[in-house]
Motif scaffolding. Sequence first.
Motif: not given
Lengths: 173, 194
Positions: A70-75, A78-82
């Motif tokens: 879940v944390e990885l998806n959130k990060r 954020q990184e990809t701007g989506a």
Amino acid sequence: MLRCLFIKRKLYDFVAGELGLKEKAALSRHLQVCSGCRRKAGELKTVFSLAAKREKLPLPDEAFWGKFQVELNKRLDQETGAEFAPEPEARRQMRHSYLFRPVLAYASVLLLMMVTVFSLYRYYQPKIHAYQDQQIVEEVLFLEELNGTNGTTILPLGDAYIQEIDIISRYSS
Amino acid sequence: MNTEAAAREEFVIQRIRSGDRAAFEELVTMYRNRGLSIAYNLVGNLEDAKDALQDAFIKVYLYIEGFRGQSKFSTWFHRIVVNASLDFLRKKKRAVSVLTESLQDNIKEGDREISDNSLGPARIAGNQELNRRLEDAIAGLSLKQRICFVLKHQNGLGVREIAEILRCRRSTVKVHLFRAAENLRRKMNVYLKE
């Protein structure tokens, strides 16, 4: 002594088990007679053994990895701007609102423009004004004719006005 | 890795290249355990290892186009994990403090050894204490010696793979390993006397 210096370079491979048979046999023979090299080999072996047996990282459970994902998806979002992916229904509603919002805006602007143009058209229409002016002139001329004036006499207010009304109503009936 | 697993991995990588997040999650599941182990051995605690591993996976997703298949994916991934762990340590400025602290500890231990010759295995309470000494000794190694030693002796990677991860020759890795082992032996021999 030179022999021991040479052996020292090979001790790591010997203890790590990465020596060929021939070299391994030669080194074993040396270790049987050299207590210094034997001691070093023993110490290396103990260090490797400790490193291998060192307290291992306990394998995390599924709850850990679930939170991790879940944390990885959130990060990643954020990184990809989506934006963080919402529920499908909410996402559909959001897409519709984004689709209709500009349509509503364009429709409002169009309506405002139409009202403005129509008002301006009505106000500045020359034929309508000419027609209205002509009607007024005709009415005035008719009244003057009834009153016997030539358009230069100004009717007094009061009794004359009432008299004029009477005349109009008489002729119209 | 068998042929079927390799084909599956290749398929998953192709799907990630086309932006498939579900495929990425599958890759995370495939590599998370070994990635966490390497990160843990380099940064020293689970929470930091988790953050470093997340950094590594984000880099994998963003730069998967950079993987051309010239080496194994696992090697490419291990290199990213090692770099992410080192970046993480640099960011938190822990690398310096950990090394400094461990060096100071070693100097103190050395002083104590000179003044107190009776310090030996009998004074150390069991394996746990020895492990702590070893951890301190490993933390006191130079960065490359430490990485080589950790990857070889704590994560079980081969010299060839370590050389590919660090982009250096196998002989260089062997030199780092030899020096690391020699340094550890010297630092630990006080506690290893029988």
